[in-house]
Scaffold this active site. Structure first.
Site, PDB file in Angstrom:
ATOM      1  CG  ASP A 158      -1.952   1.148   1.185  1.00  0.00           C
ATOM      2  OD1 ASP A 158      -2.017   1.852   0.388  1.00  0.00           O
ATOM      3  OD2 ASP A 158      -2.713   1.243   2.151  1.00  0.00           O
ATOM      4  CG  ASP A 361      -4.154   5.068  -2.588  1.00  0.00           C
ATOM      5  OD1 ASP A 361      -2.897   4.780  -2.010  1.00  0.00           O
ATOM      6  OD2 ASP A 361      -5.094   4.937  -2.296  1.00  0.00           O
TER       7      ASP A 361
END
Ligand SMILES: *[C@@H]1O[C@H](CO)[C@@H](O)[C@H](O)[C@H]1NC(C)=O
Ligand SMILES: *[C@@H]1O[C@H](CO)[C@@H](O)[C@H](O)[C@H]1NC(C)=O
Length: 483
Positions: A158, A361
């Site tokens: 992430d 992201d």
């Protein structure tokens, strides 16, 4: 579905050749004038079935560069070792709803200072915790080794998270069910606790949003995500083996003793954001804060996560500046400067782009655009798709088509342009989201107001090699990084 890869490649090549001979009706304007000399294909011609994930894993071929490279798979697909994947797989509408909560938590983290908070919609301001970190379910996983002897752990990676954590025995409070054995520090020779007075314990505040606490001189971390998921435990050091040759002693991570949330059956999370406690920072000496990944076109293929700079980087990859924002040191900000659809540059004033903040992201599924930009994308996309029957929207999507009666469709190409000449030429899988053949949607959504941050999500990043070079403060893109 083992053979179609080569068939599709051949088809793509033939289509490309035939499209080259077609005269494009649209010229690029302004900045792109240099590129308008050669005619670019304006559509992806895609087989509907090629957009559907298969139930069989067809891995991408291994690259031949020398970097430390991990295989990336979608958490819920047939390439994932996390089984049984079928029963645990969330539905499309669940994925999209969870994506909304990740986006809301990003917006709430980013809205505080920059927008002064005044324009924040009430619904988004009432999240459980202002400092909540972000998490979503549309995530990709890699497998790393931890401890000595090393244990394999499959972690969500992430770029929106700083610290790395995994569930740890004896699970003093609670561990959710995970596929692999839960890491047991008492069986590892290289485990040690981080003490409360160590400098890295003090860095937890900025990495997690929560001040660390202390239990018999052991540093305790706690991280809570926007959707209510959390991990709490000992902050510790351990030997991390990314590959058999790339091993890091004293890697600092969270040894989770109370964990709950939307982590599927993964063992935890690998943090690739910019904070000093992230994996990227902790391995900076070896890799120079450079890593790259390619997310596969579907959950039935594989991509890679690589560390360090590769040979081909300077040639194929075009970079755009990604400055660190001292108020939000974790996020990778970008400057988007334009969008084209089907070869048409959208008629959006430069000022709209220059006043919009963007982040890239890995954990947000669907890209979010300011309403002014989204409505222009939607309008042109609908014009170019007018041959196909529209159906009702679903969840965050408002532009959907019934393509069940077609074998192949022409999906208009979408290119996102960034300052410095970088561009993301989206794969077909990055343009439409297939819920089913009778419901294929434009894979973008609008923010609720123009002050919110635009987010480049992971659907749009599919098959593109994304290079994060935090030493130079830049992010780059190269097409066709994986299948
Ligand atoms: C685990 O942590 C959460 C979040 O801090 C807390 O609400 C919960 O009570 C804890 N569970 C136990 C059993 O201590
Ligand atoms: C780490 O700290 C915890 C809590 O103080 C303790 O129970 C555990 O034994 C320590 N582990 C090691 C290897 O020191």
């Amino acid at each position: 579905m083992a053979t179609p890869i080569s068939t599709i490649c051949l088809l793509r090549f033939l289509l490309y050749v035939s499209l080259l001979s077609l005269k494009s009706g649209f010229a690029f304007e302004g900045r792109e004038s240099a590129e308008s000399h050669h005619v670019q294909p304006t559509h992806h011609n895609v087989h509907i079935t090629s957009l559907m994930p298969s139930s069989v894993c067809s891995p991408s071929p291994k690259g031949h560069d020398q970097r430390a490279s991990l295989e990336v798979v979608h958490k819920h697909g047939p390439c994932s070792k996390l089984r049984p994947h079928k029963a645990n797989s969330p539905s499309h509408t669940q994925i999209l709803a969870q994506d909304e909560s990740r986006v809301a938590s990003i917006q709430s983290r980013l809205a505080k200072n920059l927008a002064g908070g005044s324009n924040l919609k009430a619904s988004k301001a009432t999240l459980p915790s202002k400092s909540a970190s972000t998490l979503g379910t549309g995530n990709y996983v890699v497998t790393v080794g931890l401890g000595s002897p090393k244990r394999d752990l499959t972690l969500i990676f992430d770029t929106g998270s700083d610290i790395t954590w995994t569930q740890c025995q004896p699970c003093v409070k609670y561990c959710y069910q995970q596929q692999e054995h839960i890491f047991d520090p008492s069986t590892s020779l290289s485990y040690s606790n981080v003490s409360c007075d160590s400098p890295s314990c003090k860095k937890l505040k900025s990495a997690t949003g929560n001040s660390p606490s202390c239990s018999s001189s052991t540093c305790l971390y706690g991280i809570r995500y926007g959707d209510g998921s959390y991990s709490v435990g000992f902050f510790a050091k351990e030997k991390l083996s990314l590959t058999s040759t790339d091993v890091f002693n004293n890697f600092q991570f969270g040894c989770g003793q109370n964990n709950s949330g939307l982590f599927g059956s993964t063992a935890g999370l690998l943090g690739l954001a910019r904070n000093p406690l992230s994996l990227v920072s902790q391995t900076a000496q070896k890799y120079g804060k450079i890593f790259s990944y390619c997310l596969p076109s579907s959950s039935s293929s594989t991509g890679h996560l690589s560390f360090g700079s590769g040979d081909g980087d300077s040639k194929a990859v075009k970079f755009t500046p990604s400055e660190v924002n001292s108020d939000y040191p974790s996020f990778y900000f970008l400057n988007m400067v334009g969008i084209s659809i089907g070869g048409r540059k959208l008629p959006i004033p430069k000022s709209v782009f220059s006043t919009t903040r963007n982040v890239i992201d890995s954990g947000t599924v669907i890209s979010r655009l300011p309403p002014t930009i989204y409505s222009s994308v939607q309008k042109v996309f609908r014009e170019l798709m007018s041959d196909y029957p529209r159906v009702n929207g679903v969840s965050i999507f408002d532009t959907c088509y019934d393509l069940s009666k077609y074998k192949t469709v022409k999906v208009p190409k979408i290119i996102l342009y960034f300052s410095g000449g970088a561009e993301m030429d989206l794969a077909a899988e990055g343009i439409v989201y297939v819920l089913k053949a009778s419901q294929v949607c434009l894979a973008f959504a609008g923010n609720s107001n123009d002050d919110e941050v635009a987010i480049i999500g992971n659907v749009q990043q599919k098959t593109i090699r994304v290079v994060y070079d935090d030493a130079e403060g830049r992010v780059g893109f190269a097409p066709r990084g994986c299948n």
